[in-house]
Design an enzyme around this catalytic site. Structure first.
Site, PDB file in Angstrom:
ATOM      1  N   ASP A 183       1.722   0.200  -2.459  1.00  0.00           N
ATOM      2  CA  ASP A 183       2.046  -0.524  -3.682  1.00  0.00           C
ATOM      3  C   ASP A 183       3.080  -1.619  -3.436  1.00  0.00           C
ATOM      4  OD1 ASP A 183       1.757  -1.049  -6.393  1.00  0.00           O
ATOM      5  OD2 ASP A 183       1.967   1.041  -6.984  1.00  0.00           O
ATOM      6  N   GLU A 206      -0.833  -5.212  -4.047  1.00  0.00           N
ATOM      7  CA  GLU A 206       0.233  -6.121  -4.477  1.00  0.00           C
ATOM      8  C   GLU A 206      -0.210  -6.986  -5.657  1.00  0.00           C
ATOM      9  OE1 GLU A 206       0.422 -10.012  -3.146  1.00  0.00           O
ATOM     10  OE2 GLU A 206      -1.499  -9.298  -3.875  1.00  0.00           O
ATOM     11  N   TRP A 207      -1.267  -6.523  -6.374  1.00  0.00           N
ATOM     12  CA  TRP A 207      -1.669  -7.059  -7.676  1.00  0.00           C
ATOM     13  C   TRP A 207      -2.155  -8.502  -7.647  1.00  0.00           C
ATOM     14  CZ3 TRP A 207       4.032  -5.989  -8.536  1.00  0.00           C
ATOM     15  CH2 TRP A 207       4.296  -4.620  -8.387  1.00  0.00           C
ATOM     16  N   GLY A 208      -2.478  -9.008  -6.459  1.00  0.00           N
ATOM     17  CA  GLY A 208      -2.974 -10.373  -6.357  1.00  0.00           C
ATOM     18  C   GLY A 208      -1.915 -11.442  -6.492  1.00  0.00           C
ATOM     19  N   GLU A 209      -0.649 -11.058  -6.496  1.00  0.00           N
ATOM     20  CA  GLU A 209       0.424 -12.025  -6.730  1.00  0.00           C
ATOM     21  C   GLU A 209       0.546 -13.060  -5.608  1.00  0.00           C
ATOM     22  OE1 GLU A 209       4.129 -10.164  -7.593  1.00  0.00           O
ATOM     23  OE2 GLU A 209       3.580  -9.843  -9.681  1.00  0.00           O
ATOM     24  N   ASP A 218      -2.713  -3.951 -13.085  1.00  0.00           N
ATOM     25  CA  ASP A 218      -3.317  -2.638 -13.322  1.00  0.00           C
ATOM     26  C   ASP A 218      -4.383  -2.672 -14.411  1.00  0.00           C
ATOM     27  OD1 ASP A 218      -1.288  -2.013 -11.643  1.00  0.00           O
ATOM     28  OD2 ASP A 218      -0.270  -0.619 -12.981  1.00  0.00           O
TER      29      ASP A 218
END
Length: 667
Positions: free
Chosen positions: A161, A194-197, A216
């Site tokens: 994460d 890493e949420w696509g950041e 998410d």
């Protein structure tokens, strides 16, 4: 767990003792995850509740075997956050929670392995994990130690994460753990979360086997839809051993209908996304197992060619996705994101299939096989989809012609709610499309309406013969009584026809709802005092007289824009869409708009829009967290429906908490 908002905004720091050293350039193991990983993760159904424990994990492994999920291809049983104690031991090792996992993690992994399955674990590329009560020890600065520990326990999959990352460069953090995993000598699938950041699709192919492309997912239609649409854009970056990950499946958790869950599963499958079940399989319905175990749909996801399906057309919320398969077939998904029924179609030429006299169509949900002369058509219910495998067929004549039948009503604009205003007639259209080469006969259409309403066909509803590659339509006038009560009412269509391959008449039915709104508002009103027709939000729910917070309702606090607190208004999060019935009686909308003070972030960037039916009457342009509050005034005269829209600014929707302070409508 991977709540993006729990990462710190601190300046990059040195790790542990002090110096950042560039990781060695060792690519991730290329022979793993050659097809998208399939399995289970507990987070979406349990979070950190007490029912996340050793018995649950073992029970899921048992169900994989007894319910046929293992045979269908599901392989990984993964645990998420909250499995460890809040502190490392005296040697710096992570310690399994003694209540949740009294026999330790290795014992659980051994049990999973004994079932012929694989075991996965979770930690974060930060000093703490993402659990929102302080988190558990993360892997930042402990990569080699944690990787060795995981390998010693028999871990086969690591979800890594992004919380509490102290501003350390993402490529560094994830590459460091990749090298640590490789150094153990154990084959471990590496999932970057890493949420696509940092646009991992552009750099993570040699770092991990899959990477999250979005924030998410939550168990709602709007969340699933916004994530799917973002992931659709990235098809060129996926392939064997490196997959776009739009997050885990919500199928079976109860927040969507089975129609919506079938669309969810179909989208993830044709997009070659990992299929990680997020529901507690000890509690789900038989319909959930039926969706999750559809082996023909799974075969599309697991096709060894490894291509992500691409959108070849998107018009008014109707999407056509195509995925080439290793044997030359094409998988096709016709998908309707709207709240109204529609008909979608595609041709063999668009699919890249040419020169055949006929094609075989396998409907992967109805499990029927038909033929077509070169086009595919489907009547799609609201939020519904149809998924096919299409192949060239010299023996096409052995199969009945493909026939699609459905009904649709007139709409204010593409994707609008089907609204019936009391005292005003509606026009409906039924259609029967024969895509085959052979004719069908004795085609009869009928339409049913609520009690007290009347319906009349204004064109013929019967056709003696419907030739191949032709469509038969009927228009209907539906009269809504002036005193019709507000609410949702069913409108159904029924069809019969005779096929050359069937002894008995073939029957098709479709049904949808039409909305009768309540009375239009009068005078000047706070919009938050009115009942909306519908709402969608990019993160959590739309909040009334509060700002949008996290995923729970009512967790945002007062609306605050540049130090001014507003007692009334709406709290939204891009992409958001809220609709109100105006009934041609309202003149203007006013508000103060801006990113909420407590959620301002460098990535906060949105735009506000107001629509009067199909006409955009206001556009704020880009609004960032650094901008002063803006005054909004929009003319909505003559609108049946007023739509309030927030779009992300093109940089993803992280921290796009968009407030509408003192939002009013004058009628």
């Amino acid at each position: 767990m991977d709540l993006r908002r729990w990462r710190t905004a601190a300046v990059a720091t040195l790790i542990a003792a002090g110096t950042l050293v560039t990781p060695q350039a060792h690519a991730q193991k290329p022979d793993l995850a050659l097809t998208p990983p399939m399995g289970f993760n507990n987070w979406n159904s349990t979070h950190c509740r007490n029912d996340f424990n050793e018995d649950m994990v073992k029970g899921i492994a048992d169900i994989f075997v007894t319910k046929g999920l293992k045979d269908a291809g599901y392989e990984y049983v993964n645990i998420d956050d909250c499995w460890a104690l809040p502190e490392r031991d005296v040697n710096g090792d992570l310690v399994p929670h003694p209540t949740r996992f009294p026999h330790g993690i290795k014992a659980v992994a051994d049990y999973v392995h004994s079932k012929g399955l694989k075991f996965g674990i979770y930690t974060s590329a930060g000093t703490k994990t993402c659990e929102n009560n302080g988190g558990f020890p993360g892997g930042l600065g402990h990569e080699e130690q944690d990787a060795k520990l995981f390998a010693s326990w028999g871990v086969d999959y690591l979800k890594y994460d992004n919380c509490n990352n102290q501003g350390v460069d993402a490529k560094y953090r994830y590459t460091k753990m990749r090298d640590a995993l490789n150094a153990t000598g154990r084959e471990i699938v590496f999932s970057l979360c890493e949420w696509g950041e940092n646009k991992p699709w552009e750099w993570a192919k040699d770092v991990g086997h899959l990477w999250r492309t979005t924030g998410d997912i939550t168990d709602s239609w709007s969340s699933m839809l916004s994530i799917a649409k973002r992931n659709m854009e990235l098809a060129d970056f996926a392939g064997p051993g490196h997959w776009n990950d739009p997050d885990m499946l919500e199928v079976g958790n109860g927040g969507m209908t089975d129609v919506e869950y079938r669309s969810h599963f179909s989208l993830w499958s044709i997009m070659a996304a990992p299929l990680l079940i997020g529901a507690d399989l000890r509690k789900v319905t038989p319909e959930t197992f039926e969706i999750l175990e559809n082996r023909e749909v799974i075969a599309v996801n697991q096709d060894e060619l490894g291509l992500q399906g691409k959108v070849i057309r998107n018009e008014g919320g109707t999407h056509v996705l195509v995925k080439p398969l290793s044997n030359g077939d094409r998988a096709v998904l016709l998908f309707n994101e709207n709240d109204s029924a529609t008909t979608a179609s595609v041709t063999a030429q668009e699919l890249g299939l040419t020169t055949a006299t006929g094609y075989k169509i396998r409907d992967l949900w109805a499990r029927t096989t038909t033929h077509t002369a070169g086009s595919i058509s489907a009547a799609l219910p609201p939020h519904g989809s149809a998924m096919y495998r299409v192949s060239k067929a010299n023996d096409w004549y052995r199969y009945p012609p493909a026939v699609a039948a459905g009904a649709s009503g007139e709409l204010l604009y593409p994707g609008a709610l089907p609204i019936a205003q009391p005292g005003k007639p509606l026009t409906y259209t039924t259609s029967v499309t024969n895509s085959g080469r052979l004719p069908v006969s004795l085609v009869q259409a009928s339409l049913t309406v609520p009690a007290g309403w009347t319906v009349k066909a204004t064109t013929p509803s019967f056709a003696a013969v419907l030739a191949g590659q032709k469509t038969f339509t009927t228009t209907w006038q539906v009269n809504v009584p002036a005193g019709a009560a507000p609410g949702k009412f069913p409108v159904g269509a029924h069809f019969t026809f005779h096929s050359p391959h069937e002894n008995n008449p073939v029957t098709r039915q479709s049904s949808a709802e039409v909305l009768v709104p309540g009375a239009a508002p009068k005078g000047e009103n706070f919009v938050s005092d009115l009942k909306w027709l519908r709402s969608t939000n990019g993160w959590g729910p739309v909040e009334v007289d509060a700002t949008n917070g996290e995923t729970a309702a009512g967790d945002g606090g007062p609306i605050t824009i540049r130090g001014e607190v507003f007692a009334k208004g709406l709290g939204t999060h891009a992409p958001a869409h809220v609709e109100y019935y105006a009934g041609n009686a309202c003149s203007k909308v006013t508000a103060t708009i801006g990113i909420d003070d407590r959620k301002v972030n460098a990535q906060s960037l949105v735009s506000y829009q107001v629509w009067a039916d199909a006409t955009k009457v206001y556009d704020s342009g880009p609004v960032s967290g650094a901008d002063a509050a803006k005054s909004l005034e929009a003319t909505v005269s003559g609108a049946t429906v007023v739509r309030l829209v927030v779009l992300d600014g093109g940089n993803g929707n992280t921290n796009d908490h968009a407030d509408w302070g003192d939002l009013k409508i004058t009628c």
